[in-house]
Design an enzyme around this catalytic site. Structure first.
Site, PDB file in Angstrom:
ATOM      1  CG  LEU A  99     109.086  23.845  72.546  1.00 33.30           C
ATOM      2  CD1 LEU A  99     109.316  25.180  73.232  1.00 33.30           C
ATOM      3  CD2 LEU A  99     109.702  22.709  73.361  1.00 33.30           C
ATOM      4  CG  ASN A 124     110.963  30.818  68.032  1.00 31.50           C
ATOM      5  OD1 ASN A 124     112.133  30.483  68.224  1.00 31.50           O
ATOM      6  ND2 ASN A 124     110.327  30.568  66.907  1.00 31.50           N
ATOM      7  CG  ASP A 163     108.077  29.164  63.239  1.00 32.41           C
ATOM      8  OD1 ASP A 163     108.619  29.190  64.350  1.00 32.41           O
ATOM      9  OD2 ASP A 163     108.526  28.501  62.291  1.00 32.41           O
ATOM     10  N   GLY A 194     100.924  26.331  67.426  1.00 42.83           N
ATOM     11  CA  GLY A 194     101.231  26.081  66.015  1.00 42.83           C
ATOM     12  C   GLY A 194     102.714  26.271  65.730  1.00 42.83           C
ATOM     13  NE  ARG A 248     115.193  18.562  67.969  1.00 46.12           N
ATOM     14  CZ  ARG A 248     115.382  17.459  67.280  1.00 46.12           C
ATOM     15  NH1 ARG A 248     114.363  16.810  66.747  1.00 46.12           N
ATOM     16  NH2 ARG A 248     116.592  16.985  67.110  1.00 46.12           N
ATOM     17  CG  HIS A 250     110.710  32.155  62.017  1.00 46.35           C
ATOM     18  ND1 HIS A 250     111.028  30.811  61.979  1.00 46.35           N
ATOM     19  CD2 HIS A 250     110.352  32.495  60.757  1.00 46.35           C
ATOM     20  CE1 HIS A 250     110.845  30.366  60.751  1.00 46.35           C
ATOM     21  NE2 HIS A 250     110.436  31.364  59.992  1.00 46.35           N
ATOM     22  CG  ASP A 292     100.384  29.917  68.586  1.00 50.16           C
ATOM     23  OD1 ASP A 292     101.208  29.187  67.989  1.00 50.16           O
ATOM     24  OD2 ASP A 292      99.541  30.626  67.987  1.00 50.16           O
TER      25      ASP A 292
HETATM   26  C1  GAR Z   1     118.799  32.032  63.682  1.00 47.11           C
HETATM   27  O1  GAR Z   1     118.800  32.573  62.382  1.00 47.11           O
HETATM   28  C2  GAR Z   1     117.377  31.879  64.167  1.00 47.11           C
HETATM   29  O2  GAR Z   1     116.508  32.888  63.706  1.00 47.11           O
HETATM   30  C3  GAR Z   1     116.998  30.558  63.567  1.00 47.11           C
HETATM   31  O3  GAR Z   1     118.144  29.757  63.691  1.00 47.11           O
HETATM   32  C4  GAR Z   1     119.306  30.593  63.678  1.00 47.11           C
HETATM   33  C5  GAR Z   1     120.111  30.261  64.910  1.00 47.11           C
HETATM   34  O4  GAR Z   1     121.332  30.934  64.922  1.00 47.11           O
HETATM   35  N1  GAR Z   1     115.885  29.980  64.232  1.00 47.11           N
HETATM   36  C6  GAR Z   1     114.976  29.230  63.633  1.00 47.11           C
HETATM   37  O5  GAR Z   1     114.992  28.985  62.447  1.00 47.11           O
HETATM   38  C7  GAR Z   1     113.879  28.710  64.537  1.00 47.11           C
HETATM   39  N2  GAR Z   1     112.870  28.049  63.776  1.00 47.11           N
HETATM   40  P1  GAR Z   1     122.160  31.038  66.263  1.00 47.11           P
HETATM   41  O6  GAR Z   1     122.275  29.620  66.832  1.00 47.11           O
HETATM   42  O7  GAR Z   1     123.493  31.551  65.787  1.00 47.11           O
HETATM   43  O8  GAR Z   1     121.459  31.950  67.200  1.00 47.11           O
END
Ligand code: GAR
Length: 267
Positions: free
Chosen positions: A138, A157, A195, A193, A136, A159, A191
């Site tokens: 924020l 976070n 990511d 935006g 999500r 990414h 921040d």
């Molecule tokens: C991970 O690859 C993480 O980088 C990504 O979701 C996956 C969660 O895996 N996060 C995003 O895409 C955030 N925008 P996990 O639940 O096994 O940690």
């Protein structure tokens, strides 16, 4: 080693990053302890990890909040301190060109959910909030109420791409479909935006013609688990310094950017 930091986590899914953080707190790679785990859905597998490791947890059910608001906005009470104009002026999640009503709907429903998150988090003071696969965005409503000291952000976070390439929901998929020869993951402070916040750490891996989305995700996740623990530990050691930079380009244009400097380890 100084005191352990208190870490809160937000998740949406399986929580393999969450597990890596729990393990790193247990084996001392992170001088910290998890104080709560919050999820945006009751179905997140990571909630089972909370039970297993006896970490307090809660759910703020985003889909039902959004559905209720869609059905009848008058039935949903807005937070007393909600100011839509302020959020509209600060946010950079949705850029110009979008339908104003859908931007307002987005910000309002998310702020309602975020007020509930803040309420659930209230009993568990924390030094750092980690987003561990929290899918999500924020809004400034939440960010401003967590980052009380603007110069010391404390929402991290992970990414699944080498930002600023491929922000959004499917970093590894976007990397694969683009035909990139290198993929990677990024840890950053958030921040206003999507990511777009200051980068703390990145790890990269090569992509060959035999790779698939699944093999890319597998390579990436293994790097994520290591990198997240390292970045959290640097935070715990007080080694992440946010610095505002102004760069002047050859054409005179100024580029302003907050970056994270990594301070050396204390001797
Ligand atoms: C991970 O690859 C993480 O980088 C990504 O979701 C996956 C969660 O895996 N996060 C995003 O895409 C955030 N925008 P996990 O639940 O096994 O940690």
């Amino acid at each position: 080693m100084g005191e352990k930091i208190r870490i809160g986590a937000l998740i949406s899914g399986g929580g393999s990053n969450l597990q890596a953080i729990i393990d790193s707190c247990e084996n001392g790679k992170i001088s910290g302890q998890l104080t709560f785990i919050g999820s945006d859905s009751p179905k997140a597998y990571g909630l089972k990890r909370a039970v297993e490791f006896k970490i307090p947890s809660f759910v703020v059910d985003y889909p039902s909040i959004i559905r209720e608001f869609k059905e009848d906005p008058s039935k949903v009470s807005l937070p007393a301190d909600f100011d839509l104009d302020e959020l509209l002026s600060k946010q950079s999640l949705v850029h110009g060109g979008g339908d104003v009503n859908s931007v307002k709907f987005f910000l309002t429903t998310r702020a309602v959910a975020e007020a509930k998150l803040l309420q659930e988090m209230e009993p568990y003071p924390f030094d750092l909030l980690v987003l561990a696969g929290f899918m999500r965005n924020l809004t400034p409503y939440f960010i401003d109420r967590v980052n009380l000291d603007r110069n010391n952000p404390r929402i991290m976070n992970i990414h699944p791409a080498l930002l600023p390439a491929f922000p959004g929901l499917d970093g590894y998929g976007d990397t694969f479909r683009y035909g990139c020869k290198i993929g990677g993951c990024t840890i950053h402070f958030i921040d206003y935006g999507e990511d777009s916040g200051p980068i703390i750490g990145q790890r990269a891996f090569p992509i060959s013609d035999d790779d698939t989305i699944d093999s890319i995700r597998k390579k990436g996740l293994e790097l994520e688990w290591e990198l997240y623990a390292e970045c959290i530990q640097m935070f715990a050691q007080g080694r992440l310094k946010s610095v505002k930079k102004i760069f002047t380009l050859d054409n005179g244009q100024e580029v302003k950017r907050t970056i994270v400097e990594i301070l050396p380890k204390a001797k």
